[in-house]
Scaffold this motif. Structure first.
Motif, short mmCIF file in Angstrom:
data_model
loop_
_atom_site.label_atom_id
_atom_site.label_comp_id
_atom_site.label_asym_id
_atom_site.label_seq_id
_atom_site.Cartn_x
_atom_site.Cartn_y
_atom_site.Cartn_z
N SER A 1 0.85 -1.18 0.00
CA SER A 1 0.00 0.00 0.00
C SER A 1 0.89 1.24 0.00
CB SER A 1 -0.91 0.01 1.23
OG SER A 1 -0.13 0.14 2.41
N ARG A 2 0.28 2.38 -0.04
CA ARG A 2 1.05 3.63 -0.04
C ARG A 2 1.88 3.77 1.25
NH1 ARG A 2 -0.51 7.40 -3.82
NH2 ARG A 2 0.31 9.07 -2.51
N ALA A 3 1.44 3.12 2.31
CA ALA A 3 2.17 3.21 3.58
C ALA A 3 3.53 2.53 3.51
CB ALA A 3 1.33 2.60 4.69
N ASP A 4 3.76 1.69 2.48
CA ASP A 4 5.02 0.95 2.40
C ASP A 4 6.09 1.68 1.58
OD1 ASP A 4 4.07 -1.39 3.80
OD2 ASP A 4 2.83 -1.77 2.05
N ILE A 5 5.73 2.74 0.90
CA ILE A 5 6.69 3.43 0.03
C ILE A 5 7.85 3.98 0.86
CG2 ILE A 5 7.00 5.37 -1.56
CD1 ILE A 5 4.12 5.04 -2.42
N ASP A 6 9.07 3.62 0.43
CA ASP A 6 10.33 4.05 1.08
C ASP A 6 10.47 3.54 2.51
OD1 ASP A 6 11.26 5.46 -1.15
OD2 ASP A 6 10.18 7.28 -0.57
N LYS A 7 9.64 2.58 2.93
CA LYS A 7 9.73 2.07 4.30
C LYS A 7 9.99 0.57 4.36
CE LYS A 7 6.65 5.59 6.29
NZ LYS A 7 5.38 5.84 7.01
N SER A 8 9.72 -0.13 3.28
CA SER A 8 9.87 -1.58 3.29
C SER A 8 11.34 -1.97 3.15
CB SER A 8 9.07 -2.19 2.14
OG SER A 8 9.54 -1.72 0.89
N GLU A 9 11.65 -3.19 3.56
CA GLU A 9 13.00 -3.74 3.41
C GLU A 9 12.89 -5.25 3.35
OE1 GLU A 9 15.17 -2.43 6.82
OE2 GLU A 9 14.21 -3.87 8.18
N GLY A 10 13.99 -5.91 2.97
CA GLY A 10 13.98 -7.35 2.82
C GLY A 10 14.06 -7.74 1.36
N LEU A 11 13.54 -8.90 1.01
CA LEU A 11 13.61 -9.38 -0.37
C LEU A 11 12.85 -8.48 -1.32
CD1 LEU A 11 13.26 -13.25 0.07
CD2 LEU A 11 15.33 -11.90 -0.23
N CYS A 12 11.82 -7.78 -0.80
CA CYS A 12 11.11 -6.81 -1.64
C CYS A 12 11.89 -5.51 -1.77
CB CYS A 12 9.73 -6.51 -1.05
SG CYS A 12 8.59 -7.91 -1.14
N SER A 13 12.94 -5.39 -0.99
CA SER A 13 13.77 -4.19 -0.95
C SER A 13 12.95 -2.96 -0.59
CB SER A 13 14.50 -4.01 -2.29
OG SER A 13 15.60 -3.13 -2.12
N LYS A 14 13.51 -1.78 -0.78
CA LYS A 14 12.80 -0.55 -0.44
C LYS A 14 11.88 -0.19 -1.60
CE LYS A 14 14.79 2.58 1.96
NZ LYS A 14 15.67 3.70 2.44
N LEU A 15 10.60 -0.16 -1.30
CA LEU A 15 9.61 0.07 -2.34
C LEU A 15 9.82 1.43 -2.99
CD1 LEU A 15 7.09 -1.19 -3.66
CD2 LEU A 15 5.70 0.05 -2.01
N GLY A 16 9.99 1.41 -4.32
CA GLY A 16 10.20 2.65 -5.07
C GLY A 16 11.66 2.94 -5.36
N SER A 17 12.61 2.18 -4.74
CA SER A 17 14.03 2.48 -4.93
C SER A 17 14.60 1.81 -6.18
CB SER A 17 14.83 2.03 -3.71
OG SER A 17 14.84 0.61 -3.62
N HIS A 18 14.00 0.70 -6.63
CA HIS A 18 14.48 -0.08 -7.78
C HIS A 18 15.91 -0.55 -7.57
CE1 HIS A 18 10.88 1.15 -9.94
NE2 HIS A 18 11.16 2.43 -9.65
N GLN A 19 16.27 -0.84 -6.32
CA GLN A 19 17.59 -1.35 -5.99
C GLN A 19 17.47 -2.56 -5.08
OE1 GLN A 19 19.31 2.24 -4.23
NE2 GLN A 19 20.60 2.52 -6.06
N LEU A 20 18.51 -3.41 -5.11
CA LEU A 20 18.58 -4.55 -4.20
C LEU A 20 19.48 -4.14 -3.04
CD1 LEU A 20 18.99 -7.54 -6.70
CD2 LEU A 20 16.90 -6.58 -5.72
N ILE A 21 18.89 -3.97 -1.86
CA ILE A 21 19.61 -3.46 -0.70
C ILE A 21 19.73 -4.59 0.33
CG2 ILE A 21 19.67 -1.71 1.10
CD1 ILE A 21 17.85 0.01 -0.67
N LYS A 22 20.98 -4.91 0.70
CA LYS A 22 21.22 -5.97 1.68
C LYS A 22 20.86 -5.48 3.08
CE LYS A 22 25.54 -6.84 0.79
NZ LYS A 22 26.83 -7.55 0.85
N ARG A 23 20.91 -6.44 4.01
CA ARG A 23 20.56 -6.10 5.39
C ARG A 23 21.51 -5.05 5.97
NH1 ARG A 23 17.56 -8.88 9.39
NH2 ARG A 23 17.43 -10.75 8.09
N ASP A 24 22.78 -5.05 5.54
CA ASP A 24 23.75 -4.09 6.06
C ASP A 24 23.65 -2.73 5.39
OD1 ASP A 24 24.81 -4.52 3.56
OD2 ASP A 24 26.61 -5.56 4.27
N GLY A 25 22.71 -2.55 4.45
CA GLY A 25 22.51 -1.27 3.80
C GLY A 25 23.22 -1.12 2.47
#
Length: 675
Positions: free
Chosen positions: A94-118
């Motif tokens: 949902s809109r509440a997940d934009i720029d807040k999600s992490e994990g295998l879905c990565s950060k929603l809207g970033s179009h990047q694969l971000i590991k747990r260490d950043g």
């Protein structure tokens, strides 16, 4: 905290291919788990539901949605592939997940694969470094952690509220008012769904409660290692080039009426589905996963149909709703080529079932056990149904529980009784509920101590699974024992078990205070309570025999309540027959209600004595006649005798001097009824 965890399992021959077999969804203090991984007990359950903010919906036995309070939802589609239970998982943010999600879905809207260490990693074909960085430690594993850790999770903050905009009656545009509560979920769905029952959330607590009250809780889980799984696989090649895979995927997708119908829906990109299909074929050299890409696109299509209010009002050239047209030609799994899609529902061929026609009805469902959380035991204090767990239970009217009732006498053997088929209440593909059938209680010379049911399951009401036992007991007074691996039952000290009820020692019978539980004297029958004249007059027991008894003759009730003095009663009736009938009714009532026998009677008509059973003495009394001098003398002798007896009993030596007891009280004796 909102979190989704998945568990993977090898799922394709010897190749390095892994599929999801388990999922756990957490929202604050709520945790819902679907675990179908090999070697584990299948689980569809709320492991915790402290906040009651997760909402689970069942589309059909193969498809489920888990809604989070933000509007984000997870959709799972269950499959059987090469004998392995797997599932496809789609997360719709949902809109509440934009720029807040992490994990295998990565950060929603970033179009990047971000590991747990950043750190970020390139989007390569096999990004193992990225995937492995999000592995879950055992201590945080929601599928495997112990029950005590789950229930101790931090709940939602008490001041946190969930809000949604209110709408005008009968639908309409949102207004400038909000409805807020702690349990408010945002759910929009064009498909009809059923709520998953949350009663299993408390099963772990019930098990702990039983463990505190019983000495032995058996492990009644039965694993079926040789079970046959059914799956609609479609392998056609051993090795695929990228061009071959793409050509196959395009043709495969276009064979689906639902896929083609969704191409005109906004934000639905068929190229993504085809790209996923090609990648799966190249990874596995198999077409078995092509259906996953197709069904994933259809799920995205339905999500847009549910949330796009503008598109919902769009009509086609024929004036019909575009949404309804799409739904009417879209069936789950395209019915697996074993049925016909009609108005959005699969009409399966003979001998096939499930919403997608993937299951052969001639194969019974698999049963792992009954009431597994309590070891196959059912405590009568909070149990009115059997929870059957296993696999491949289908949501259809022919889903049947075959329940054979049994009874076990105290220290005796099982006695099997009547068998009844009951329609099951489908909860999920892995658990169903069998309500207890009604039955007539039968009197037996060998009364039941433990009862229960032997239960088998069928998807078509014809072919049934193996049977499993469920025992019904009252943990208040009944206990369990492990005897060489077999469960046995015993009565706890300090209790009687009378007429199927637990009675604490010293407890009186509610219908007869002359009966009392004395467990050292008789475990299964009422013991007689000896009245103490100083504390309980004998007439209390007599009166208790006729109280609260709708079947008691009103004449008997009046006689015992008003005309019995200590343990002697006096009544009179116009005729001998009426008096005799009254005497017999009273005697019968006292015996049946209190095991008290009327043993002696005096009557003016001794000829009827022989018709009254169980009498120890029946003597003829006298009738006074006014003109008979001897009768007068006898009357005064009787008067003096009564006065002396009364003096001795109450200690009043002047009672006779204050009482006007004259012979003329019997004038007209012939007109008085006999006594």
């Amino acid at each position: 905290m909102i979190q989704v965890q998945t568990k993977l399992t090898p799922c394709y021959h010897s190749m390095d291919v892994y599929c999801v077999c388990g999922i756990a969804v957490r929202a604050a203090g709520d945790v819902f788990v679907i675990n179908r991984c090999s070697g584990n007990r299948n689980m569809f359950a709320f492991r915790s539901c402290i906040d009651n903010i997760l909402e689970v919906k069942k589309i059909d036995e193969m498809n489920y949605k888990i809604y989070m309070p933000t509007g984000t939802y997870v959709q799972t589609r269950l499959r059987l592939v090469y004998g392995v239970n797997v599932m496809e998982v789609d997360i719709f943010p949902s809109r509440a997940d934009i720029d807040k999600s992490e994990g295998l879905c990565s950060k929603l809207g970033s179009h990047q694969l971000i590991k747990r260490d950043g750190n970020t990693v390139p989007a390569i074909f096999k990004p193992d470094a990225f995937s492995l960085s999000w592995s879950v430690d055992d201590a945080d594993n929601l599928l495997e952690m112990n029950d005590s850790s789950v229930v101790e999770m931090r709940p939602m903050h008490s001041s946190y509220l969930l809000c949604s905009c209110d709408q005008k009656p009968n639908g309409g545009d949102p207004v400038n008012e909000a409805l807020c509560s702690k349990e408010k979920n945002i759910i929009c769905d064009v498909f009809p769904t059923k709520s998953y029952q949350k009663n299993t959330c408390h099963a772990k607590r019930r098990r702990r409660s039983l463990q505190e009250r019983l000495s032995y809780i058996p492990n009644n889980f039965v694993e079926h290692k040789d079970r046959k799984k059914r799956s609609a696989n479609n392998d056609t090649k051993v090795f695929w080039t990228k061009d071959q895979a793409k050509a196959f995927c395009i043709n495969y997708m276009n064979e689906s009426a639902g896929y083609k119908a969704c191409l005109g829906v906004p934000n639905v990109n068929p190229e993504n589905a085809i790209a996923d299909c090609v990648a799966d074929i190249q990874l596995s050299n198999s077409t078995v996963w092509a259906a996953s890409s197709r069904e994933g696109l259809k799920a995205l299509c339905f999500k847009e149909l549910s949330q796009n209010n503008t598109f919902q009002n769009t009509t086609g050239n024929d004036g019909a709703s575009v949404v309804n047209n799409i739904l009417s030609i879209t069936c789950p799994g395209e019915c697996n080529q074993r049925g016909t899609c009609r108005n959005g529902t699969c009409i399966c061929d003979d001998d096939y079932g499930a919403a997608d026609c993937s299951i052969n009805l001639n194969d019974p469902p698999i049963v792992n056990g009954i009431n597994l959380d309590s070891g196959g035991l059912c405590d009568t204090r909070h149990c009115s149904e059997a929870i059957v767990e296993g696999d491949l239970f289908l949501d259809r009217t022919t889903l049947t529980c075959r329940m054979q009732r049994f009874e076990i006498p105290y220290q005796g053997n099982v006695k099997y009784l009547e068998t009844v088929d009951v329609e099951a209440d489908h909860n999920s593909i892995s658990d169903v509920i069998c309500p207890f059938p009604t039955h007539r209680k039968r009197r037996s010379a060998d009364p039941s101590f433990i009862s229960g049911y032997k239960i088998a399951m069928s998807n078509n009401g014809k072919l049934f699974s193996q049977s499993h036992l469920m025992y019904i007991l009252d943990s208040t007074c009944q206990n369990t024992m492990n005897v060489s691996g077999d469960i046995k039952f015993a009565l706890k000290d300090g209790y009687c078990f009378i007429n199927g009820r637990c009675i604490a020692d010293g407890t009186q019978d509610g219908s007869n205070i002359c009966n009392i539980c004395k467990y050292k004297s008789d475990l299964f029958n009422w013991s007689k309570q000896i009245s103490n004249p100083k504390t309980r007059p004998p007439w209390q027991c007599l009166r208790q025999c006729v109280q609260n008894n709708k079947n008691c003759d009103s004449r008997v009730s009046e006689f015992v309540n008003r005309n019995f003095y200590v343990d002697n009663g006096l009544f009179s009736y116009p005729t001998d027959d009426e008096a005799l009938e009254m005497l017999q009714e009273t005697q019968t009532t006292l015996i049946e209600r209190g095991n008290l026998n009327l043993t002696r009677t005096s009557t003016l008509s001794s000829q009827h004595c022989h018709t009254i059973p169980r009498l120890e003495l029946c003597e003829a009394a006298f009738m006074l006649k006014q003109s008979d001098t001897s009768s007068k003398e006898m009357f005064f002798d009787l008067q003096r005798y009564l006065l002396i007896q009364y003096e001795r009993s109450v200690g009043k030596d002047d009672w006779y001097r204050k009482t006007d007891f004259k012979l003329n009280a019997f004038e007209g004796i012939k007109e008085k009824p006999y006594s």
